[in-house]
Design a protein around this motif. Sequence first.
Motif, short mmCIF file in Angstrom:
data_model
loop_
_atom_site.label_atom_id
_atom_site.label_comp_id
_atom_site.label_asym_id
_atom_site.label_seq_id
_atom_site.Cartn_x
_atom_site.Cartn_y
_atom_site.Cartn_z
N SER A 189 0.81 -1.23 0.00
CA SER A 189 0.00 0.00 0.00
C SER A 189 0.84 1.27 0.00
N ASN A 190 2.02 1.19 -0.60
CA ASN A 190 2.88 2.37 -0.69
C ASN A 190 3.35 2.58 -2.12
N GLY A 191 3.53 3.83 -2.50
CA GLY A 191 4.07 4.15 -3.81
C GLY A 191 3.06 4.22 -4.93
N PHE A 192 1.78 4.25 -4.60
CA PHE A 192 0.77 4.19 -5.66
C PHE A 192 0.62 5.49 -6.45
N SER A 193 1.10 6.59 -5.93
CA SER A 193 1.11 7.80 -6.75
C SER A 193 2.08 7.62 -7.92
N LEU A 194 3.20 6.96 -7.67
CA LEU A 194 4.14 6.66 -8.75
C LEU A 194 3.57 5.56 -9.66
N VAL A 195 2.97 4.55 -9.09
CA VAL A 195 2.34 3.49 -9.89
C VAL A 195 1.32 4.09 -10.86
N ARG A 196 0.47 4.97 -10.35
CA ARG A 196 -0.57 5.56 -11.19
C ARG A 196 0.04 6.46 -12.26
N ARG A 197 1.14 7.15 -11.93
CA ARG A 197 1.81 7.99 -12.93
C ARG A 197 2.40 7.12 -14.04
N ILE A 198 2.96 5.98 -13.67
CA ILE A 198 3.49 5.06 -14.68
C ILE A 198 2.36 4.57 -15.59
N LEU A 199 1.20 4.26 -14.99
CA LEU A 199 0.06 3.82 -15.80
C LEU A 199 -0.38 4.92 -16.76
N GLU A 200 -0.38 6.15 -16.29
CA GLU A 200 -0.81 7.28 -17.13
C GLU A 200 0.15 7.52 -18.29
N THR A 201 1.43 7.47 -18.02
CA THR A 201 2.42 7.77 -19.06
C THR A 201 2.51 6.67 -20.11
N THR A 202 2.08 5.46 -19.75
CA THR A 202 2.14 4.35 -20.70
C THR A 202 0.77 4.04 -21.31
N ASN A 203 -0.23 4.83 -20.93
CA ASN A 203 -1.61 4.57 -21.40
C ASN A 203 -2.08 3.16 -21.07
N GLN A 204 -1.59 2.65 -19.95
CA GLN A 204 -1.98 1.31 -19.50
C GLN A 204 -3.25 1.43 -18.66
N GLY A 205 -4.35 0.83 -19.14
CA GLY A 205 -5.61 0.91 -18.41
C GLY A 205 -5.72 -0.13 -17.33
N VAL A 206 -6.52 0.15 -16.31
CA VAL A 206 -6.66 -0.79 -15.19
C VAL A 206 -7.40 -2.05 -15.58
N HIS A 207 -8.13 -2.02 -16.70
CA HIS A 207 -8.89 -3.19 -17.12
C HIS A 207 -8.19 -4.00 -18.21
N THR A 208 -6.99 -3.59 -18.61
CA THR A 208 -6.25 -4.34 -19.63
C THR A 208 -5.51 -5.51 -18.97
N PRO A 209 -5.21 -6.57 -19.74
CA PRO A 209 -4.47 -7.71 -19.17
C PRO A 209 -3.14 -7.27 -18.59
N ALA A 210 -2.80 -7.81 -17.44
CA ALA A 210 -1.55 -7.45 -16.77
C ALA A 210 -0.39 -8.18 -17.42
N PRO A 211 0.60 -7.46 -17.95
CA PRO A 211 1.76 -8.12 -18.56
C PRO A 211 2.66 -8.82 -17.55
N PHE A 212 2.47 -8.53 -16.27
CA PHE A 212 3.31 -9.10 -15.22
C PHE A 212 2.58 -10.14 -14.37
N ALA A 213 1.30 -10.43 -14.70
CA ALA A 213 0.52 -11.40 -13.94
C ALA A 213 -0.51 -12.03 -14.86
N ALA A 214 -0.24 -13.23 -15.33
CA ALA A 214 -1.11 -13.88 -16.30
C ALA A 214 -2.50 -14.14 -15.72
#
Length: 357
Positions: A189-214
């Motif tokens: 539960s730490n670092g999610f402001s950075l996590v969300r910024r990474i998602l924004e800059t890569t246009n990675q949506g929360v509902h897209t398949p996770a490339p790091f968790a099949a």
Amino acid sequence: MTSLTYRDAGVDIETGDALVDAIKPLAKSTARSGVMGGLGGFGALFDLKAAGYTDPVLVSATDGVGTKLRLAIDTGYHDAVGIDLVAMCVNDLVVQGAEPLFFLDYFATGKLDIAQAKSVISGIAEGCRQAGSALVGGETAEMPGMYAKDDYDLAGFSVGAAERDALLPRDDVRAGDVLLGLASSGVHSNGFSLVRRILETTNQGVHTPAPFAAGTTVGQALLAPTRIYVKSVLALHKAKLLKAAAHITGGGIVGNLPRVLPQGTVGVVDATSWDPAPVFAWLAQTGGVVPEEMLRVFNCGIGMILVVAPDDVETAIALLTEGGESVSRIGRIDAGADAEAEPEVRMENLSPRWPAA
């Protein structure tokens, strides 16, 4: 003049009462020795003698879930953040040798949605059961104008106890002791402001398949709840094998391990001595986050560090493994050059861990 009501102003008392009725069974499921009475009073009562203490010291902690809540709200998955809320508090208690006794929550929202709130509190109850703590009460605040309709915020409050002569860290932590790392369940539960910024800059949506968790989405994978280490760490402590423990939260290993080390010592940690979950490599590579920043923001795969004597390492690892933990021997304590200097951490082999960052 038209007669106004509280409901006209955006607050529905009946809905709040309905939520209390809905969560009473959840609170009851967390009952433990020492609890007096149930939900509904102006305050919660707890009997330390009934809980088995003779010379107790109370230990308290409060925390929240941070901007991880934004992912829960955006995805509609609310159970996990309730577990997070409990974990962030009780893991802070156990590193001081304390058993979490009872927990209270604060839930604030713009418009009370019973299903949403019950889902969150269901997670809180599950976290309390994992920690052996009673959910004895809390506060639900409907605050139109302060929060958007579907938004909410959480805070948690945990109280624990330890016998006076069993508080951690012990005074015999010294150079030569061994550092054991307990695996995290993800970003926690730490670092999610950075996590969300990474998602924004890569246009990675929360509902897209996770490339790091099949087999799961990005949002679901990132919402994996914080691991609760209470029962396994207390078992090690009761076996008199634990000298000190550090909950690895904001600030990472380098920011939290020194908090439990004595002056004049250095915690030496080998960054290649454990295998972090793939989410950390993905964050580092996708966001271009350098190793030093990764270590300062995230737990990087280690949610708890334990200090044990060299002769107790194998016994400690066996006991922790039996308790369901994934344990790695990650380092040692060295004597520093100055006996009066503040404790610090030295990372070894950090760059090979995330070479593409």
